[in-house]
Design an enzyme around this catalytic site. Sequence first.
Site, PDB file in Angstrom:
ATOM      1  N   GLU A  34       0.841  -1.198   0.000  1.00  0.00           N
ATOM      2  CA  GLU A  34       0.000   0.000   0.000  1.00  0.00           C
ATOM      3  C   GLU A  34       0.876   1.249   0.000  1.00  0.00           C
ATOM      4  O   GLU A  34       1.996   1.230   0.521  1.00  0.00           O
ATOM      5  CB  GLU A  34      -0.926  -0.065   1.237  1.00  0.00           C
ATOM      6  CG  GLU A  34      -1.782   1.138   1.505  1.00  0.00           C
ATOM      7  CD  GLU A  34      -2.802   1.474   0.424  1.00  0.00           C
ATOM      8  OE1 GLU A  34      -2.475   1.398  -0.754  1.00  0.00           O
ATOM      9  OE2 GLU A  34      -3.932   1.866   0.800  1.00  0.00           O
ATOM     10  N   ASP A  35       0.352   2.318  -0.571  1.00  0.00           N
ATOM     11  CA  ASP A  35       1.127   3.558  -0.639  1.00  0.00           C
ATOM     12  C   ASP A  35       1.253   4.242   0.723  1.00  0.00           C
ATOM     13  O   ASP A  35       2.321   4.690   1.112  1.00  0.00           O
ATOM     14  CB  ASP A  35       0.512   4.527  -1.673  1.00  0.00           C
ATOM     15  CG  ASP A  35      -0.983   4.761  -1.479  1.00  0.00           C
ATOM     16  OD1 ASP A  35      -1.598   4.145  -0.586  1.00  0.00           O
ATOM     17  OD2 ASP A  35      -1.553   5.571  -2.242  1.00  0.00           O
ATOM     18  N   ASP A  59      -3.123   5.887   6.940  1.00  0.00           N
ATOM     19  CA  ASP A  59      -3.567   7.114   7.602  1.00  0.00           C
ATOM     20  C   ASP A  59      -4.384   6.677   8.830  1.00  0.00           C
ATOM     21  O   ASP A  59      -3.813   6.345   9.873  1.00  0.00           O
ATOM     22  CB  ASP A  59      -4.383   7.886   6.546  1.00  0.00           C
ATOM     23  CG  ASP A  59      -4.857   9.241   6.998  1.00  0.00           C
ATOM     24  OD1 ASP A  59      -4.836   9.514   8.200  1.00  0.00           O
ATOM     25  OD2 ASP A  59      -5.285  10.037   6.153  1.00  0.00           O
ATOM     26  N   PHE A 109      -1.112  16.374   3.745  1.00  0.00           N
ATOM     27  CA  PHE A 109      -1.587  15.671   2.557  1.00  0.00           C
ATOM     28  C   PHE A 109      -0.456  15.624   1.532  1.00  0.00           C
ATOM     29  O   PHE A 109       0.067  16.647   1.119  1.00  0.00           O
ATOM     30  CB  PHE A 109      -2.823  16.342   1.966  1.00  0.00           C
ATOM     31  CG  PHE A 109      -3.505  15.446   0.979  1.00  0.00           C
ATOM     32  CD1 PHE A 109      -4.359  14.444   1.414  1.00  0.00           C
ATOM     33  CD2 PHE A 109      -3.250  15.568  -0.382  1.00  0.00           C
ATOM     34  CE1 PHE A 109      -4.948  13.571   0.504  1.00  0.00           C
ATOM     35  CE2 PHE A 109      -3.838  14.704  -1.295  1.00  0.00           C
ATOM     36  CZ  PHE A 109      -4.697  13.711  -0.845  1.00  0.00           C
ATOM     37  N   ARG A 123      -0.026  11.606  -9.604  1.00  0.00           N
ATOM     38  CA  ARG A 123       0.502  10.257  -9.373  1.00  0.00           C
ATOM     39  C   ARG A 123       1.855  10.051 -10.050  1.00  0.00           C
ATOM     40  O   ARG A 123       2.663   9.239  -9.621  1.00  0.00           O
ATOM     41  CB  ARG A 123      -0.469   9.201  -9.919  1.00  0.00           C
ATOM     42  CG  ARG A 123      -1.769   9.076  -9.141  1.00  0.00           C
ATOM     43  CD  ARG A 123      -2.480   7.790  -9.545  1.00  0.00           C
ATOM     44  NE  ARG A 123      -3.896   7.795  -9.197  1.00  0.00           N
ATOM     45  CZ  ARG A 123      -4.391   7.471  -8.011  1.00  0.00           C
ATOM     46  NH1 ARG A 123      -3.586   7.119  -7.037  1.00  0.00           N
ATOM     47  NH2 ARG A 123      -5.696   7.487  -7.804  1.00  0.00           N
TER      48      ARG A 123
HETATM   49  P1  IMP Z   1      -6.798   5.067   5.685  1.00  0.00           P
HETATM   50  O1  IMP Z   1      -7.862   4.072   5.398  1.00  0.00           O
HETATM   51  O2  IMP Z   1      -7.315   6.260   6.417  1.00  0.00           O
HETATM   52  O3  IMP Z   1      -5.577   4.481   6.347  1.00  0.00           O
HETATM   53  O4  IMP Z   1      -6.387   5.697   4.316  1.00  0.00           O
HETATM   54  C1  IMP Z   1      -5.540   5.139   3.452  1.00  0.00           C
HETATM   55  C2  IMP Z   1      -5.856   5.574   2.037  1.00  0.00           C
HETATM   56  O5  IMP Z   1      -6.156   6.973   1.970  1.00  0.00           O
HETATM   57  C3  IMP Z   1      -4.645   5.378   1.185  1.00  0.00           C
HETATM   58  O6  IMP Z   1      -4.753   4.191   0.495  1.00  0.00           O
HETATM   59  C4  IMP Z   1      -4.662   6.568   0.252  1.00  0.00           C
HETATM   60  O7  IMP Z   1      -5.343   6.196  -0.920  1.00  0.00           O
HETATM   61  C5  IMP Z   1      -5.461   7.624   0.936  1.00  0.00           C
HETATM   62  N1  IMP Z   1      -4.608   8.679   1.554  1.00  0.00           N
HETATM   63  C6  IMP Z   1      -4.381   8.881   2.860  1.00  0.00           C
HETATM   64  N2  IMP Z   1      -3.575   9.930   3.063  1.00  0.00           N
HETATM   65  C7  IMP Z   1      -3.263  10.402   1.839  1.00  0.00           C
HETATM   66  C8  IMP Z   1      -2.432  11.488   1.374  1.00  0.00           C
HETATM   67  O8  IMP Z   1      -1.786  12.242   2.126  1.00  0.00           O
HETATM   68  N3  IMP Z   1      -2.349  11.640   0.019  1.00  0.00           N
HETATM   69  C9  IMP Z   1      -3.024  10.838  -0.854  1.00  0.00           C
HETATM   70  N4  IMP Z   1      -3.801   9.822  -0.467  1.00  0.00           N
HETATM   71  C10 IMP Z   1      -3.926   9.604   0.866  1.00  0.00           C
HETATM   72 MG    MG Z   2      -4.703   3.931  -1.519  1.00  0.00          MG
END
Ligand code: IMP
Ligand code: MG
Length: 173
Positions: free
Chosen positions: A97-98, A101, A150, A163
């Site tokens: 995963e990238d 959060d 962000f 991207r």
């Molecule tokens: P989570 O479910 O809150 O952990 O969010 C994870 C997903 O939110 C990642 O797979 C990203 O696609 C997106 N995401 C969270 N933070 C960022 C950011 O700073 N930039 C771009 N995408 C983000």
């Molecule tokens: Mg993602």
Amino acid sequence: MKLKTLISEKRLKLRVKQLAKRISEDYKYEKDTHLLIVGILKGSVIFLSDLIRYMTIPCKIDFIALRSYDGTKTTGVVQHLLDLHESPVGKNILIVEDIIDTGYTLEYLKNNLLTRGPKSVKICVLLDKVDCRKVDIKIDYKGFTIPNKFVVGYGLDYNELYRNLPYIAVLEK
Ligand code: IMP
Ligand code: MG
């Protein structure tokens, strides 16, 4: 919108190489089965494609599409848009995963895969916004811990843009 470099191309490359080396070491004794790498679309594609080229163990790749973000806000609801083609049964799975959060996305996917009879499920993320975590989840391989900003680039987007940046940048208004 302004872009401020957070992690340069050079630092990314170095770290991705180190992660690939560690992963290859950890799985090298798993002789009778290959590693199934599961990338989460679309954010993981650049990281995943660089990572696997430095890996020295047999692996297959597959993708899952999930969505939880709308612009720069997490919605808290994970939508499952596309599923695996490969069978997860009996496989060592590495989710790639990238960014993590809140952790909702990875928690959802890990639990989902665990119900489908894999041998193991581990997680590899490039970026960790550790201060934003809402759920407790183990990250097995991590590239960088970053502040609660962000970010875009190296696969990460803002409304599908940026991207293709070769580095990670903070997006400022
Ligand atoms: P989570 O479910 O809150 O952990 O969010 C994870 C997903 O939110 C990642 O797979 C990203 O696609 C997106 N995401 C969270 N933070 C960022 C950011 O700073 N930039 C771009 N995408 C983000
Ligand atoms: Mg993602």
